[in-house]
Design an enzyme around this catalytic site. Structure first.
Site, short mmCIF file in Angstrom:
data_model
loop_
_atom_site.label_atom_id
_atom_site.label_comp_id
_atom_site.label_asym_id
_atom_site.label_seq_id
_atom_site.Cartn_x
_atom_site.Cartn_y
_atom_site.Cartn_z
N SER A 91 -26.00 -75.94 69.08
CA SER A 91 -27.04 -75.00 69.51
C SER A 91 -27.55 -75.24 70.92
O SER A 91 -28.28 -74.40 71.45
CB SER A 91 -28.23 -75.09 68.55
OG SER A 91 -27.89 -74.45 67.36
N LYS A 95 -27.12 -72.49 73.32
CA LYS A 95 -27.84 -71.20 73.23
C LYS A 95 -28.63 -70.81 74.48
O LYS A 95 -28.53 -69.67 74.93
CB LYS A 95 -28.74 -71.20 71.98
CG LYS A 95 -27.90 -71.15 70.69
CD LYS A 95 -28.73 -71.38 69.44
CE LYS A 95 -27.83 -71.36 68.20
NZ LYS A 95 -28.52 -71.78 66.98
N TYR A 141 -19.12 -67.08 69.28
CA TYR A 141 -20.27 -67.92 68.96
C TYR A 141 -19.80 -69.28 68.44
O TYR A 141 -20.29 -70.34 68.86
CB TYR A 141 -21.18 -67.22 67.94
CG TYR A 141 -22.27 -68.12 67.40
CD1 TYR A 141 -23.37 -68.44 68.18
CD2 TYR A 141 -22.17 -68.68 66.12
CE1 TYR A 141 -24.36 -69.29 67.69
CE2 TYR A 141 -23.16 -69.53 65.63
CZ TYR A 141 -24.25 -69.84 66.42
OH TYR A 141 -25.22 -70.68 65.96
N TYR A 153 -36.67 -75.26 67.12
CA TYR A 153 -36.85 -74.56 65.83
C TYR A 153 -38.28 -74.68 65.36
O TYR A 153 -39.21 -74.57 66.17
CB TYR A 153 -35.86 -75.09 64.78
CG TYR A 153 -34.46 -75.14 65.30
CD1 TYR A 153 -33.81 -73.98 65.73
CD2 TYR A 153 -33.77 -76.33 65.39
CE1 TYR A 153 -32.52 -74.01 66.22
CE2 TYR A 153 -32.47 -76.38 65.88
CZ TYR A 153 -31.86 -75.22 66.29
OH TYR A 153 -30.60 -75.25 66.78
N VAL A 213 -27.15 -79.32 66.03
CA VAL A 213 -26.94 -80.06 64.78
C VAL A 213 -25.98 -81.23 64.88
O VAL A 213 -25.91 -82.04 63.97
CB VAL A 213 -26.42 -79.17 63.62
CG1 VAL A 213 -27.52 -78.37 63.02
CG2 VAL A 213 -25.24 -78.36 64.03
#
Ligand code: GLN
Length: 624
Positions: free
Chosen positions: A79, A82, A204, A256, A274
């Site tokens: 992530s 992103k 992705y 998050y 992660v």
């Protein structure tokens, strides 16, 4: 190599000298044995990660890297990709379109939540999977290969090295990423994204499988901190205008549903992934990359959070740790009666400057000019305005001028002009001068922006002299010999004798009249034009301008006193007329008329004394 040995893998000497490196090494040791948390297991390949791996890297916006532990170990970025794919989407489409597709509100949900902002029919933000998939769907390119190539290029530029995709992790996620697939199809059905959905999802999964190290993450973060320019390569990896948007979503959503507490405790925009990486950056200060695969319940790396918290506390990096703006912005204020330009002027002109020079005010500024420092500059100037006609702002020590400060400068110029005062800028960075000179509706004229403060000061002095005494000769006609200052006191007969031994010479612009090192055979009396004295630098480079001279002054006159070689170059600034007096001929004349030479030497001595006093006064002004 054991992990302990590896822990000082960077430059071995660094640990001995750098408190930064020692701090990282200490933090590394402090958390090395903390093995709480779980390795991510929902992507089968990630479950194989060695839980003991732990690496920390810190990079500065000018490209210094400190690293400890397994900072070179490669893992998939997940992530952490992103924010940077989001930057690419902004670069591809601009803010309005991207905002219409993906919100920027923290969701308060886990990274893989299947919840959308129903009011606006958008994913909540680009940092959760739903938003990231919609972001990736925006990446331009004629086909999958091109789009992938653009992504890879972006990350290669960010890391400053060619990067690769870990195919095993990609395949693993592609074949098991049912939840992400579900998110993508829900978005498709809700009209949030368009086909080709499988291609978007593949892209992705590929962006998540890019291989990086903690060191790479630190470099990426330092690139962000450096306003988008990779400090290792000097290549612009991110468009400057979107950096603040990227920072904002990292700040509000990057961790998050831990983003609020992260912001509270650590206070740096950040992003986690992660596989165990965390990236954090503070504009202008540093970039951090940390890696440890053991995750907490929110999917953030436990040790990486601890590392960032420790670094933030030790180095006082919380973004709301108030850093007072540079205490001193206006370093000093000098007046033109105490400080002069390098142009040596005739006595009459010098007298005007000594009397009226206070009308010129010079402000050497320093630091970053943004709202608060600029407000102080304006305040200080307005308190000095009495009897000041020329205000010079010297930006030599200013590191940056932001748009707000530039706009305020424009307004200041207008307000001063309304009172008949002139604002002049010197040493402005070229891009800022170009901006002001082409600005509409009120472009700055050439007389308002000078390359250096000396030229600005000289211009103001000349204006002031012209405004004060219109009777002073301003023609370019050569002065008669009698008007040369060191000839003062000679009677008519002596003048005629002197006239008979001088030779009138013309020099073209940039012609070298005196060359350093030459033997000194004559002295020069400047009748028209101006000359500059340059000191050559040891490497032979054309040197520094020491001073310039106006008509009526003499140069090369030291040779009459000590007979030594020329100590500097003298070059004609423009067309010049001189009376050249051969020392030999003067000596011969002095046999029968010693008083002529005496008077000349006395005048030279007086002139030197005056200059020395001036120089002393300037040194005193600068020193106190
Ligand atoms: N590839 C991962 C996923 O989509 C990225 C998630 C993450 O790093 N938090 O599930």
């Amino acid at each position: 190599m054991t992990r302990q040995e590896q822990s000082i893998t960077n430059r071995p000497a660094e640990s001995a000298f750098s408190p930064i490196h020692s701090a990282l090494a200490q933090i590394y040791r402090q958390y090395r044995d903390n093995l709480s948390g779980q390795v991510a297991s929902y992507i089968p390949e990630l479950a194989k990660a060695n839980p003991a791996l732990f690496g920390i890297a810190l990079a500065t916006p000018d490209g210094e890297i400190y690293q400890v532990g397994d900072a070179g170990h490669l893992f998939t970025i997940q992530s952490i990709s992103k924010p940077f794919v989001y930057a690419l989407a902004l670069e591809d489409h601009g803010i309005d379109l991207v905002l219409s597709k993906i919100g920027v509100e923290p969701s308060g949900e886990a990274f893989n939540s299947i919840i959308f902002d129903e009011r606006t029919n958008r994913p909540f933000n680009p940092m959760v999977n739903a938003g990231a998939i919609a972001t990736t769907a925006l990446i331009k390119g004629a086909n999958h290969e091109q789009r992938r190539a653009r992504l890879l290029e972006k990350f290669s530029n960010l890391c400053g090295r060619p990067i690769k995709i870990d195919r095993a992790v990609y395949e693993s996620e592609r074949s098991t990423g049912h939840r992400n697939r579900a998110i993508g199809f829900l978005e498709l059905s809700a009209g949030m994204i368009a086909e080709p959905i499988d291609e978007h999802l593949d892209l992705y999964f590929e962006q998540c499988s890019i291989l990086v190290s903690a060191r790479d993450l630190a470099v990426i973060a330092a690139t962000l901190a450096n306003n988008g320019i990779n400090p290792l390569t000097g290549v612009r990896a991110l468009e400057a205008r979107y950096i603040k948007n990227v920072f904002s979503v990292m700040q509000s959503c990057g961790m998050y549903d831990y983003s609020g507490e992260w912001s509270y405790r650590i206070g740096m925009p950040a992003k986690s992934g992660v596989s165990g990486g965390i990236i954090a950056a503070l504009p202008g200060q540093l970039g951090i990359g940390s890696f440890s695969p053991l995750l907490d319940g929110q999917g953030n790396s436990c040790r990486s959070i601890q590392v960032c918290q420790e670094i933030s506390q030790r180095f006082k990096l919380h973004m709301f740790d108030i850093r007072p703006p540079t205490a001193v912005t206006v370093r000093r204020a000098f007046r033109g009666d105490k400080i002069g330009s390098k142009l040596l002027r005739s006595k009459a002109e010098q007298t005007i400057l000594t009397r009226q020079g206070r009308a010129i005010c010079i402000y050497p500024l320093q630091g970053h000019l943004s709202f608060a420092p600029m407000e102080r500059v304006l305040r200080q100037m307005s308190s000095d305005l009495d009897a000041v006609s020329y205000l010079i702002l010297d930006f030599r020590r200013v590191l940056e001028i932001d748009d707000c400060a530039l706009t305020l400068l424009g307004q200041l110029r207008g307000a001063l002009a309304a009172q008949g005062k002139k604002l002049i800028l010197a040493h402005l960075p070229p891009s800022d001068s170009a901006y002001l000179q082409h600005r509409s509706p009120a472009p700055w004229d050439e007389d308002s922006i000078f390359a250096d403060s000396d030229a600005a000061l000289e211009w103001c002095e000349t204006e002031l002299i012209a405004a004060t005494n219109t009777a002073l000769p301003r023609s370019s006609e050569p002065l008669p010999l009698a008007a040369i200052e060191i000839v003062a006191g000679l009677d008519a007969e002596e003048l005629v004798l002197l006239e008979s031994i001088v030779v009138k010479r013309h020099y073209g612009a940039r012609e070298k009249i005196i060359r350093e090192g030459d033997s000194a055979e004559s002295l020069f009396l400047l009748a028209a034009g101006s000359v500059s004295v340059y000191l050559n630098l040891p490497n032979g480079a054309h040197g520094k301008r020491l001073s310039s001279l106006s008509p009526g002054l003499a140069f090369g006159e030291l040779s009459l006193l000590d007979g030594r070689r020329r100590s500097a170059d003298v070059v004609a600034d423009r067309a010049v007329v001189c009376y050249v007096l051969s020392i030999d001929r003067l000596d011969r004349l002095a046999v029968d008329h010693p008083e002529i030479k005496h008077k000349l030497i006395l005048n030279i001595a007086r002139e030197l004394a005056t200059r020395l006093r001036h120089a002393d006064a300037e040194i005193r002004t600068l020193a106190d």
